[in-house]
Design an enzyme around this catalytic site. Structure first.
Site, PDB file in Angstrom:
ATOM      1  N   LYS A  22       1.070  -1.268  -0.656  1.00 42.85           N
ATOM      2  CA  LYS A  22       0.278   0.548   0.209  1.00 42.85           C
ATOM      3  C   LYS A  22       0.732   0.703  -0.489  1.00 42.85           C
ATOM      4  CE  LYS A  22      -1.924   1.706   3.919  1.00 42.85           C
ATOM      5  NZ  LYS A  22      -1.189   3.541   4.353  1.00 42.85           N
ATOM      6  N   ASN A  23       1.451   0.944   0.723  1.00 40.91           N
ATOM      7  CA  ASN A  23       2.352   2.591   0.909  1.00 40.91           C
ATOM      8  C   ASN A  23       3.555   3.131  -0.042  1.00 40.91           C
ATOM      9  OD1 ASN A  23       1.045   3.391   3.295  1.00 40.91           O
ATOM     10  ND2 ASN A  23       2.474   3.164   4.708  1.00 40.91           N
ATOM     11  N   ARG A  92      -4.146  10.016   3.177  1.00 40.88           N
ATOM     12  CA  ARG A  92      -2.727  11.000   3.167  1.00 40.88           C
ATOM     13  C   ARG A  92      -1.627  10.641   2.404  1.00 40.88           C
ATOM     14  NH1 ARG A  92      -1.457  13.923   7.558  1.00 40.88           N
ATOM     15  NH2 ARG A  92       0.593  14.230   7.185  1.00 40.88           N
ATOM     16  N   CYS A 116      -5.718   8.181   8.408  1.00 43.11           N
ATOM     17  CA  CYS A 116      -5.718   7.793   9.909  1.00 43.11           C
ATOM     18  C   CYS A 116      -5.581   8.800  11.134  1.00 43.11           C
ATOM     19  CB  CYS A 116      -5.117   6.606  10.762  1.00 43.11           C
ATOM     20  SG  CYS A 116      -5.854   5.243   9.467  1.00 43.11           S
ATOM     21  N   ARG A 121       0.283  14.779  12.291  1.00 41.47           N
ATOM     22  CA  ARG A 121       0.974  14.486  11.345  1.00 41.47           C
ATOM     23  C   ARG A 121       1.189  15.776  10.519  1.00 41.47           C
ATOM     24  NH1 ARG A 121      -1.543   9.430   8.981  1.00 41.47           N
ATOM     25  NH2 ARG A 121       0.438   8.518   8.010  1.00 41.47           N
ATOM     26  N   PRO A 122       2.007  16.928  11.154  1.00 45.81           N
ATOM     27  CA  PRO A 122       2.489  17.702  10.622  1.00 45.81           C
ATOM     28  C   PRO A 122       2.989  17.345   8.705  1.00 45.81           C
ATOM     29  CG  PRO A 122       4.828  17.516  12.230  1.00 45.81           C
ATOM     30  CD  PRO A 122       3.018  16.851  11.830  1.00 45.81           C
ATOM     31  N   ILE A 123       3.601  18.631   7.787  1.00 42.24           N
ATOM     32  CA  ILE A 123       4.114  18.373   6.805  1.00 42.24           C
ATOM     33  C   ILE A 123       4.453  19.294   6.826  1.00 42.24           C
ATOM     34  CG2 ILE A 123       2.256  17.348   5.664  1.00 42.24           C
ATOM     35  CD1 ILE A 123       1.402  20.054   4.156  1.00 42.24           C
ATOM     36  N   ASP A 124       5.955  20.060   7.980  1.00 45.59           N
ATOM     37  CA  ASP A 124       6.156  21.072   7.004  1.00 45.59           C
ATOM     38  C   ASP A 124       7.470  20.938   6.837  1.00 45.59           C
ATOM     39  OD1 ASP A 124       6.437  19.120  10.486  1.00 45.59           O
ATOM     40  OD2 ASP A 124       8.848  20.152  10.224  1.00 45.59           O
ATOM     41  N   ASP A 305       3.927   0.735  12.006  1.00 45.12           N
ATOM     42  CA  ASP A 305       2.265   0.313  11.592  1.00 45.12           C
ATOM     43  C   ASP A 305       2.732  -1.233  12.027  1.00 45.12           C
ATOM     44  OD1 ASP A 305       1.734   2.785  10.425  1.00 45.12           O
ATOM     45  OD2 ASP A 305       2.906   1.484   8.190  1.00 45.12           O
ATOM     46  N   ILE A 327       7.317   7.118  16.967  1.00 46.29           N
ATOM     47  CA  ILE A 327       7.051   7.928  15.773  1.00 46.29           C
ATOM     48  C   ILE A 327       5.608   8.586  15.919  1.00 46.29           C
ATOM     49  CG2 ILE A 327       6.367   7.525  13.574  1.00 46.29           C
ATOM     50  CD1 ILE A 327       9.442   5.987  13.862  1.00 46.29           C
ATOM     51  N   ARG A 397      -9.177   0.006   3.059  1.00 45.46           N
ATOM     52  CA  ARG A 397      -8.481   1.097   3.322  1.00 45.46           C
ATOM     53  C   ARG A 397      -7.146   0.823   2.866  1.00 45.46           C
ATOM     54  NH1 ARG A 397      -7.046   6.016   6.612  1.00 45.46           N
ATOM     55  NH2 ARG A 397      -5.291   5.030   4.641  1.00 45.46           N
TER      56      ARG A 397
END
Ligand code: EPU
Length: 419
Positions: A22-23, A92, A116, A121-124, A305, A327, A397
């Protein structure tokens, strides 16, 4: 509303085949739009995240064909369309369109992604990478707008945290930038290697994937190719957990052992009996299990995960133990549900404390995220009596054909749909 109904306590025996990761696929699909001709991806799992990405591609006017796990993506008529809301928020990984659109069109408008809830869950780091490459980044009201008034130029990008997503976005954004980009403190996950394998086949010049320094020489053009996706190490770990819990001999096929090595090491520590084959793992019936302590880390450490899917196993192990998810310390949605089933687990700040040797009993529970759902399925297989899981869409998902795969090895599980 979909529900999973499980009558637990049934021994599992037989074989389970693992799908493409998936990832990986959620990054390969946005990468494919960079080609100037069709890309064929093989081993694509039939999961909701893939279907969501296909809907997004359709809105971008990208033609796709998906059958028998083969996905053809034809981006030749793709249009640059702003996607501030709607489908883009359904998962995501839609944030990979930020890097991919920058690369393809030098612009993009993408709403902040969903996915999820695992705590913040920042995206900086993603935005920092785009900025370093020369993009103008506007992040307002949950929408990221990207432009490149002076084009994209190779740059040195140091990641302040090891991030799978930011590493992938930095690769996507820099693959066609002018000159050399060096990504330092890059994530090492196998899914990143898979992405780079695809991009290099398409004509990119990327070295160092799988190490923490990735070097990219920008190229002008990328072409369509055929690529087979790596197996899903998290799906493999999930079924291995189920097999250790309830197995009477289960062979998990299509596994790359090196990708699950840290997970297998912890199962060994518990006393599980596993046989490692060339591309499979055979799970023998396990004797009594010993409790362990787990700390999740970036790859190649123990995957966050798999923290949730292994937890039901720990409820039956002897002794007390802890899980520390470095994490996502707030990835604990599964704990109250397991306790409802009879587990004895406490969340104590950032530490999950487990008391083993609990007997699980069936109960109505809710899968509030993907891996919490996987955890509850395993708990349901172990529990005495009936477990009814809601929130099934979260599970679908990321787990293709989970019901039929488990039924094939003897589980009493079915999906029902109610109004
Ligand atoms: N982080 C930041 N800033 C950023 C990006 C990340 O502070 O800009 C932090 C996160 O808050 C987290 C850590 O860095 O503490 C690592 O996050 P990462 O960016 O690596 O996570 P991700 O890319 O959003 C992917 C997987 C997740 C998996 C994590 C960690 C995909 C689509 N998702 O997420 O998978 O948990 O890496 O391995 O690849 C799942 O499959 O169930 C799942 C949630």
């Amino acid at each position: 509303m979909k529900k999973l109904v499980i009558h637990g306590g049934k021994p599992l025996k037989g074989e389970i085949n693992i799908n493409g990761a998936k990832n990986s696929i959620v990054a390969l699909i946005p990468a494919a739009i960079l080609a100037n001709s069709p890309v064929v991806l093989e081993g694509v799992p039939e999961i909701q995240d893939v279907y969501s990405l296909l809907e997004i591609l359709a809105d971008f006017n990208v033609a796709t064909d998906f059958r028998d796990n083969v996905l053809t993506i034809d981006p030749t008529h793709m249009a640059s369309i702003p996607m501030p809301h709607g489908k883009i928020q359904s998962l995501r990984a839609s944030y990979y369109f930020m890097g991919a659109l920058l690369s393809k069109f030098g612009e993009g408008v993408i709403g902040l992604p969903g996915g999820c809830f695992l705590g913040p869950r920042p995206i900086d780091q993603h935005l920092k990478a785009f900025d370093a490459l020369g993009a103008q980044v506007d992040d307002e009201f949950g929408v990221v707008s990207l432009t490149t008034p002076n084009g994209l130029h190779g740059s040195r990008i140091y990641m302040d945290v090891v991030s799978v997503g930011a590493t992938i976005n930095a690769i996507l954004a820099s693959v066609r930038a002018q000159g050399r980009t060096v990504i330092e403190n890059a994530a090492l996950e196998p899914e990143i290697i898979d992405l780079v394998t695809l991009l290099n086949k398409m004509g990119a010049n990327i070295r160092g994937a799988g190490t923490n320094v990735i070097r990219i020489e920008g190229v002008d053009e990328l072409k369509g190719v055929t690529h087979s996706i790596i197996p899903d190490r998290i799906e493999a770990g999930t079924y291995i957990s189920a097999a250790v819990a309830m197995g009477q001999g289960v062979k998990i096929n299509n596994v790359i052992y090196e990708h699950v090595e840290s997970f297998i090491a912890k199962l060994d520590e518990m006393g599980a009996r596993l046989e490692i084959g060339e591309d499979y793992i055979y799970v023998h019936p396990s004797p009594e299990l010993e409790m362990i302590n787990i700390k999740t880390l970036p790859y190649p450490g123990f995957a966050t995960d798999l923290q949730q899917p292994i937890t039901p196993l720990l409820t039956k192990a002897k002794g007390t133990g802890t899980i520390t998810d470095t994490i996502y310390p707030q990835r604990v949605n599964h704990i109250p549900e397991l306790n409802r089933m009879g587990a004895s687990i406490k969340v104590d700040g950032d530490i999950i404390r487990l008391q083993g040797e609990s007997k699980l009993s069936g109960a109505p529970v809710k899968a509030s995220d993907l891996r919490a759902g996987a955890c509850l399925v395993i708990a349901g297989l172990m529990a005495e009596g009936e477990t009814v899981i809601t929130g099934v869409d979260n599970i679908l998902r990321g787990y293709a054909n989970i019901v039929s795969k488990l039924q094939a090895v003897g589980a009493d599980i079915e999906m029902i749909e109610e109004d």
